[in-house]
Design a protein around this motif. Structure first.
Motif, PDB file in Angstrom:
ATOM      1  N   ARG A   1       0.919  -1.266  -0.049  1.00  0.00           N
ATOM      2  CA  ARG A   1      -0.235   0.018   0.022  1.00  0.00           C
ATOM      3  C   ARG A   1       0.817   1.449  -0.116  1.00  0.00           C
ATOM      4  N   ILE A   2       0.418   2.206  -0.703  1.00  0.00           N
ATOM      5  CA  ILE A   2       1.117   3.846  -0.277  1.00  0.00           C
ATOM      6  C   ILE A   2      -0.159   4.479   0.473  1.00  0.00           C
ATOM      7  N   LEU A   3       0.673   4.896   1.518  1.00  0.00           N
ATOM      8  CA  LEU A   3       0.068   5.515   2.678  1.00  0.00           C
ATOM      9  C   LEU A   3       0.595   6.643   3.047  1.00  0.00           C
ATOM     10  N   GLY A   4       0.031   7.844   3.669  1.00  0.00           N
ATOM     11  CA  GLY A   4       0.445   8.778   4.326  1.00  0.00           C
ATOM     12  C   GLY A   4       0.843   8.582   5.559  1.00  0.00           C
ATOM     13  N   THR A   5       1.534   9.700   6.112  1.00  0.00           N
ATOM     14  CA  THR A   5       2.065   9.442   7.627  1.00  0.00           C
ATOM     15  C   THR A   5       0.865   9.307   8.588  1.00  0.00           C
ATOM     16  N   ASP A   6      -0.227   9.832   8.086  1.00  0.00           N
ATOM     17  CA  ASP A   6      -1.507   9.631   8.897  1.00  0.00           C
ATOM     18  C   ASP A   6      -2.032   8.265   9.002  1.00  0.00           C
ATOM     19  N   GLY A   7      -1.486   7.395   8.058  1.00  0.00           N
ATOM     20  CA  GLY A   7      -2.002   6.006   7.939  1.00  0.00           C
ATOM     21  C   GLY A   7      -3.100   5.904   6.865  1.00  0.00           C
ATOM     22  N   GLN A   8      -3.601   7.088   6.265  1.00  0.00           N
ATOM     23  CA  GLN A   8      -4.601   7.054   5.317  1.00  0.00           C
ATOM     24  C   GLN A   8      -3.987   6.612   3.799  1.00  0.00           C
ATOM     25  N   PRO A   9      -4.696   5.880   3.073  1.00  0.00           N
ATOM     26  CA  PRO A   9      -4.289   5.330   1.767  1.00  0.00           C
ATOM     27  C   PRO A   9      -3.871   6.518   0.769  1.00  0.00           C
ATOM     28  N   VAL A  10      -3.059   6.570  -0.048  1.00  0.00           N
ATOM     29  CA  VAL A  10      -2.913   7.724  -1.109  1.00  0.00           C
ATOM     30  C   VAL A  10      -3.291   7.372  -2.492  1.00  0.00           C
TER      31      VAL A  10
ATOM     32  N   GLY B   1      -4.087   7.799  -6.341  1.00  0.00           N
ATOM     33  CA  GLY B   1      -3.608   8.418  -7.636  1.00  0.00           C
ATOM     34  C   GLY B   1      -2.101   8.476  -7.390  1.00  0.00           C
ATOM     35  N   ALA B   2      -1.571   7.811  -6.739  1.00  0.00           N
ATOM     36  CA  ALA B   2       0.114   7.902  -6.380  1.00  0.00           C
ATOM     37  C   ALA B   2       0.793   7.218  -7.697  1.00  0.00           C
ATOM     38  N   LYS B   3       1.629   7.782  -8.280  1.00  0.00           N
ATOM     39  CA  LYS B   3       2.513   7.346  -9.373  1.00  0.00           C
ATOM     40  C   LYS B   3       3.644   6.473  -8.766  1.00  0.00           C
ATOM     41  N   ILE B   4       3.475   5.031  -9.075  1.00  0.00           N
ATOM     42  CA  ILE B   4       4.398   4.030  -8.599  1.00  0.00           C
ATOM     43  C   ILE B   4       5.421   4.145 -10.132  1.00  0.00           C
ATOM     44  N   ASP B   5       6.747   4.341 -10.053  1.00  0.00           N
ATOM     45  CA  ASP B   5       7.676   4.067 -11.136  1.00  0.00           C
ATOM     46  C   ASP B   5       8.819   3.185 -10.646  1.00  0.00           C
ATOM     47  N   VAL B   6       8.648   1.829 -11.340  1.00  0.00           N
ATOM     48  CA  VAL B   6       9.690   0.780 -10.486  1.00  0.00           C
ATOM     49  C   VAL B   6      10.496   0.221 -11.798  1.00  0.00           C
ATOM     50  N   TRP B   7      11.830  -0.273 -11.424  1.00  0.00           N
ATOM     51  CA  TRP B   7      12.606  -0.756 -12.242  1.00  0.00           C
ATOM     52  C   TRP B   7      13.572  -1.402 -11.514  1.00  0.00           C
ATOM     53  N   GLN B   8      14.098  -2.618 -12.228  1.00  0.00           N
ATOM     54  CA  GLN B   8      14.870  -3.724 -11.599  1.00  0.00           C
ATOM     55  C   GLN B   8      15.712  -4.177 -12.587  1.00  0.00           C
ATOM     56  N   ALA B   9      16.741  -4.869 -11.994  1.00  0.00           N
ATOM     57  CA  ALA B   9      17.802  -5.622 -12.860  1.00  0.00           C
ATOM     58  C   ALA B   9      17.200  -7.089 -13.123  1.00  0.00           C
ATOM     59  N   ASN B  10      17.451  -7.828 -14.114  1.00  0.00           N
ATOM     60  CA  ASN B  10      16.969  -9.039 -14.244  1.00  0.00           C
ATOM     61  C   ASN B  10      17.694  -9.940 -13.411  1.00  0.00           C
ATOM     62  N   ASP B  11      17.233 -11.536 -13.790  1.00  0.00           N
ATOM     63  CA  ASP B  11      17.927 -12.624 -12.949  1.00  0.00           C
ATOM     64  C   ASP B  11      19.287 -12.796 -12.946  1.00  0.00           C
TER      65      ASP B  11
ATOM     66  N   GLY C   1      -5.234   3.307  -6.823  1.00  0.00           N
ATOM     67  CA  GLY C   1      -6.704   3.746  -6.886  1.00  0.00           C
ATOM     68  C   GLY C   1      -6.843   4.166  -5.429  1.00  0.00           C
ATOM     69  N   ALA C   2      -8.266   4.417  -5.044  1.00  0.00           N
ATOM     70  CA  ALA C   2      -8.720   4.840  -3.838  1.00  0.00           C
ATOM     71  C   ALA C   2      -8.335   4.162  -2.466  1.00  0.00           C
ATOM     72  N   ASP C   3      -7.968   3.127  -2.934  1.00  0.00           N
ATOM     73  CA  ASP C   3      -7.566   2.155  -1.601  1.00  0.00           C
ATOM     74  C   ASP C   3      -5.964   2.196  -1.314  1.00  0.00           C
ATOM     75  N   GLY C   4      -5.328   2.795  -2.144  1.00  0.00           N
ATOM     76  CA  GLY C   4      -4.075   2.993  -1.994  1.00  0.00           C
ATOM     77  C   GLY C   4      -3.134   1.791  -2.309  1.00  0.00           C
ATOM     78  N   THR C   5      -3.772   0.655  -2.789  1.00  0.00           N
ATOM     79  CA  THR C   5      -2.807  -0.469  -2.927  1.00  0.00           C
ATOM     80  C   THR C   5      -2.181  -0.595  -4.111  1.00  0.00           C
ATOM     81  N   TYR C   6      -1.127  -1.548  -4.326  1.00  0.00           N
ATOM     82  CA  TYR C   6      -0.444  -1.500  -5.710  1.00  0.00           C
ATOM     83  C   TYR C   6      -0.114  -3.116  -5.648  1.00  0.00           C
ATOM     84  N   HIS C   7      -0.200  -3.615  -6.937  1.00  0.00           N
ATOM     85  CA  HIS C   7       0.487  -4.944  -7.495  1.00  0.00           C
ATOM     86  C   HIS C   7       0.889  -5.205  -8.474  1.00  0.00           C
TER      87      HIS C   7
END
Ligand SMILES: [Cu+2]
Ligand SMILES: [Fe+3]
Ligand SMILES: [Fe+3]
Lengths: 293, 293
Positions: B137-146, B148-158, B182-188
């Protein structure tokens, strides 16, 4: 186990974490040096608190200093010179006993194979500039004259250029010579009154100096390497105390004990005795060599 | 007037003499920075007491680091990284309020225009490596879900390579993606279990690390940039705590709070629910964003 002991970075323990990684160094002196460098580097960063942009400016500056270095230009030495580091390393490696003459930086313009000349020769080969007579004695710290001392001297001309900077324009070996003292330890030779000159200031170090409100000039000087059996070799300059840049040498080479006097001599009898046909500058300076360790 | 006030160098007052030259600086911040740099640099030299030869080795090293830099290789950043300076600058510029997730270095492999993908997408485009599901989840310091957060992820391969290091071998944008909560702040999303990799070690920094008994490896990690309105942007990684290099990241990027768990899931029902056809690694990690200043 603390995070630092686990090897994890913390702002507080940053230097300790980095230094602890060198525990298995194969080069013990390098590890010792890098521990000190890391400690002071992290302390500096913590004091400066650079923004990411400022840090990247520093990266770009160091890169540009590197890219400015080539076979005939060493911008990292200029950076070291202009931050007083070269003089500090010189001082650390040349602590002299009381009474001995002090050292200063070698500089980039020494030529190893200058001709050995009869005592009294004129090293100025193109008759340009104001004539100068330099004389004095080479002594030990016991006050006794040093016989057979090798005096390697070189200087810029009246426009501030060394022969090697003006190949074709100045004669080869202009304003360079090697002399050897006799039993009385005295020396004398003729040259021209030297002039201040700039360190190369068209690169990143020059631009840094400009932003710092600093000029690139070195006050007028004569370079010496003095060598004699049973004495420590002395690499030094003597300076003209009336030079406009005497209090602000761009490379911090001036020491109070290295100030000579440049006396303008107009008296006809002295002019004649010195072998000139008009006024000249007379520089009298003794050097005292430390005994070899 | 003391020699230092006259601008003359002394070993004792070396740093003060150099700093006093900046009195007329036109760039006040540069003068402030150079005063701190000069102070710590001279302190380091006084503590090290380098020989002239050691000082020249340092000049040659800095020159070589510069000469190793080109359009695609930045050896000075590698030097900064491997001495912990990049992490220190990152820490200074990203002090977070209590409860917020910590930052770490961006690294050289971010690509700004990775595609935005539907939540749950597999960023592994070549079916190589051990499958992985990352969620949280993406949360604020108040514990509330964020939302519309943009998650930019990158990784090396195996095998420890980013797509940009293996153009032609890996598909473009392999193991990169942008997701939006989305509204619940979750990502997968799905990817592959990352592997440790070395920083470029065929240059002067690599040779320095070797003499210091250090390896060039970074433990396996995923990179993130998290952006959301009214929150501070967070640039960070999460790490595999079971990686052999987790306690000795060559660039000191690991922080205790950035350790994730890579759970190996073999239970058939969970494998099926996650949409895999065999065992996979599940990584659950929440991020807490600090409010914008
Ligand atoms: Cu310091
Ligand atoms: Fe000179
Ligand atoms: Fe990475």
């Amino acid at each position: 186990m603390s995070t630092a002991e686990q090897g994890y970075f913390t702002e507080e323990n940053s230097a300790e974490v980095v230094i602890s990684r060198n525990a298995k160094a194969t080069d013990a002196r390098l590890a010792e040096v890098m521990a000190v460098v890391t400690k002071h580097l992290h302390a500096a960063v913590k004091e400066i608190e650079p923004t990411q942009e400022e840090w990247f400016e520093a990266i770009k500056f160091l890169t540009e200093v590197g890219h400015t270095c080539n076979d005939w230009r060493q911008e990292y030495i200029l950076l070291s010179d202009s931050l007083g580091v070269s003089m500090l390393v010189d001082a650390i490696n040349n602590r002299k006993p009381s009474g001995a003459s002090e050292s200063t930086v070698l500089g980039p313009f020494h030529v190893p194979d200058a001709p050995e000349l009869p005592m009294g020769s004129d090293i100025c080969l193109d008759q340009k500039g104001e004539p100068m007579l330099v004389r004095g004695r080479i002594l030990g710290t016991d006050g006794q004259p040093v016989s057979g001392a090798k005096i390697d001297v070189w200087q810029a001309n009246d426009e501030g250029f060394y022969d090697v900077q003006q190949k074709g324009l100045q004669p080869d070996f202009n304003l360079r010579g090697v002399f050897r003292t006799g039993a009385d330890g005295t020396y004398h030779f003729k040259g021209v009154k030297p002039k201040f000159y700039p360190i190369p200031d068209d690169g990143p170090v020059g631009r840094m100096l400009e932003k710092l409100g600093r000029h690139p000039y070195r006050p007028a000087h004569l370079h010496y390497i003095l060598e004699a059996d049973e004495f420590e070799t002395l690499i030094t300059h003597i300076f003209d105390p009336d030079d406009p840049y005497i209090h602000s040498d761009a490379v911090f080479g001036v020491k109070e004990s290295l100030l000579a006097t440049f006396e303008k001599v107009e008296d006809a009898a002295r002019v004649k005795a010195a072998g000139f046909d008009g006024p000249y500058f007379e520089v009298v300076h003794d050097f005292v060599l430390a005994p070899a360790a």
